[in-house]
Design a protein around this motif. Structure first.
Motif, mmCIF file in Angstrom:
data_model
loop_
_atom_site.group_PDB
_atom_site.id
_atom_site.type_symbol
_atom_site.label_atom_id
_atom_site.label_comp_id
_atom_site.label_asym_id
_atom_site.label_seq_id
_atom_site.Cartn_x
_atom_site.Cartn_y
_atom_site.Cartn_z
ATOM 1 N N LEU A 55 0.757 -1.086 0.091
ATOM 2 C CA LEU A 55 0.108 -0.046 -0.117
ATOM 3 C C LEU A 55 0.838 1.221 -0.137
ATOM 4 O O LEU A 55 0.757 2.191 -0.706
ATOM 5 C CB LEU A 55 -1.016 -0.061 1.134
ATOM 6 N N VAL A 62 -10.308 0.854 4.904
ATOM 7 C CA VAL A 62 -9.463 -0.431 4.931
ATOM 8 C C VAL A 62 -10.313 -1.444 5.533
ATOM 9 O O VAL A 62 -10.793 -1.528 6.786
ATOM 10 C CB VAL A 62 -8.128 -0.121 5.756
ATOM 11 N N CYS A 92 -5.919 -5.414 5.399
ATOM 12 C CA CYS A 92 -4.712 -4.907 4.860
ATOM 13 C C CYS A 92 -3.566 -5.376 5.943
ATOM 14 O O CYS A 92 -3.703 -5.032 7.063
ATOM 15 C CB CYS A 92 -4.479 -3.470 4.643
ATOM 16 N N GLN A 107 -10.490 -5.249 -0.477
ATOM 17 C CA GLN A 107 -9.708 -4.953 0.421
ATOM 18 C C GLN A 107 -9.412 -3.773 0.939
ATOM 19 O O GLN A 107 -9.416 -3.342 2.105
ATOM 20 C CB GLN A 107 -8.443 -5.660 0.432
#
Length: 492
Positions: free
Chosen positions: A307, A356, A359, A404
């Motif tokens: 990310l 989120v 993650c 996700q």
């Protein structure tokens, strides 16, 4: 001599306002006391009520006086109030104002947001009212409606005299002069229009500077068509059909995917290609490999390291500076920020908010991306709001599970509209397209999956951030996560 009389305050009651079920809604009372609501093929329970209430619930098909739902009324019906508020939470009611001698509705108020509830501010005879510059009347089928992108409800006008009265509010009018007009429907309509921000009170009697008189500086920067486009092309502030509903599938054939060629002499450009496909540039390779991924591998979620690299490659501030406007010695200095993608007038108006779900290395939650410091700032939101945002994205992609990570692209609208007129919102959407392609290319380069999403809920975003819809709001979304492993080709 007698002192001049002050403007009398009109107590805006609700004697002619009633509430009823929307035309697409039916109630099904059960002998157990449970009441079930049905609409557009959906149904759910509204709770269990007394036997008498299950009978009275049928009255909502015709209309119940709004005054009976007010706690300070001696005829207050607590159970009906509870039932009506539960229906109002889902936008399943409409509100009727008066009726003509022929029994037609004079005005019907149709909620455009799920939790709309009419409120009636007090008005003085000497209050001066004027239409909002965002208000407009239009034909809808065979009806005339009054609406505004700022309003939580629209007004269906059933009497031409009322339409004329509304049109007269293009110029500021005192309440007492409106009251004298032929066909005046009552003070309630004016109060409801103010409540919906379709009209507003003037502080003085001047008709100059109306744009500055309505709202704050952020609202002043908006052009009518831009705010209308923003609210009607997103979810959350209207009740119109939205998204891929194929409204004309049975009326008009689809256009071909590739446009038929124009007649005339054609120059074949393929013969000018001097490289083989195997030696195509890395950028061109990424462009050809780019695709949308709607289902993600939740057994192998994206990591915080991936990310970080994704955001660092697409959206950080690379440098900052200022430019002096050429308005003479007193011209303001305007700051700019350089990022990996271009933006109109170097405005860099786009901000990223991350919902989120999964993650590795980052807890579930809602974050703002600090592009200047390349960091994430946690924003406290209710879990049901986070869940709603993620599941709306899944619904928009037509899949059962959320991404996700859901990136909401928001715009600080004033960064663009402070400079540009008439094209401000169009420029924002062009910037969103550029950033979306940048997301696709970076996701492909990192071996991740991504998918652009065309619908975002501006009202939900406002509740989660506390930002007013005309100050900063969503203009695009992008789903990001681990792409599922492909099955090996046994024939290769």
């Amino acid at each position: 001599m007698r002192a001049p009389a002050k403007g009398r305050m009109r107590s805006v009651g609700s004697q002619s306002l009633s509430v009823r079920l929307g035309s697409h809604v039916t109630l099904e009372p059960h002998t157990s006391g449970e009441i079930v609501v049905h609409f557009h093929g959906h149904s759910f329970g509204l709770g269990t009520f007394s036997v008498g209430m299950t009978d009275r619930a049928r009255e909502l098909g015709f209309g119940v006086r709004f005054s009976s739902l007010e706690a300070d009324n001696r005829h207050f019906d607590e159970e009906m109030h509870l039932l009506v508020r539960r229906l109002a939470m889902h936008g399943l009611l409409e509100y009727r104002l008066g009726s003509s001698p022929h029994g037609r509705d004079l005005v019907v108020i149709e909620p455009q947001v799920p939790d709309y509830w009419p409120r009636l501010p007090r008005l003085s005879d000497k209050d001066t009212l004027v239409l909002s510059r965002f208000a407009y009347m239009r034909r809808r089928g065979s009806e005339m409606v009054l609406e505004s992108p700022r309003a939580g409800a629209l007004f269906k006008i059933g009497d031409p005299k009322i339409a004329r009265l509304i049109a007269s509010l293009a110029k500021p009018q005192a309440v007492n002069s409106l009251h004298k007009q032929s066909g005046f429907p009552g003070i309630e309509l004016l109060a409801l229009m103010i409540d919906c921000q379709v009209a507003f009170k003037m502080r003085g009697h001047s008709d100059s500077g109306l744009r500055l008189a309505e709202g704050d500086d952020d609202l002043v920067l908006w052009d009518f068509h831009d705010l209308l486009f923003h609210t009607r092309s997103t979810e959350g502030r209207h009740a119109n059909p939205l998204g891929g509903v194929y409204r004309y599938a049975r009326r008009i054939p689809p256009q071909p995917a590739v446009r038929p060629p124009w007649p005339g002499k054609k120059f074949n450009l393929k013969r000018f290609l001097t490289v083989r496909r195997e030696t195509i540039s890395p950028v061109a390779t990424l462009l050809r490999q780019r695709h949308s991924t709607r289902v993600f591998d939740n057994q192998r979620p994206i990591t915080i390291d991936e990310l970080s690299r994704f955001l660092e490659g697409t959206a950080p501030v690379l440098s900052e500076g200022t430019n002096k406007l050429g308005f003479g010695n007193d011209g303001p200095a305007v700051g700019y920020a350089v990022r990996p993608y271009p933006s109109a007038g170097a405005s860099s108006e786009l901000e990223l908010y991350l919902a989120v779900d999964k993650c590795e290395g980052l807890r579930r939650g809602f974050y703002h991306y600090d592009a200047g410091e390349h960091g994430l700032v946690s924003i406290e939101v209710h879990n049901n709001q986070l869940e709603a945002m993620l599941m709306k994205a899944a619904f928009a992609m037509g899949v059962p599970s959320p991404p996700q990570i859901l990136i909401t692209i928001a715009a600080r609208f004033g960064r663009i509209s402070w400079k540009y007129s008439s094209i401000a919102y169009a420029l924002i959407l062009k910037d969103v397209g550029v950033l979306t392609q940048t997301f696709y290319l970076m996701a492909t380069d990192l071996g991740l999956g991504g998918c652009a999403i065309g619908i975002a809920n501006i009202d939900l975003f406002a509740r989660m951030t506390g930002l007013r819809i005309h100050v900063e709001g969503p203009v695009g979304q992008f789903a990001l996560g681990r792409e599922p492993q492909r099955e090996p080709n046994l024939h290769s």
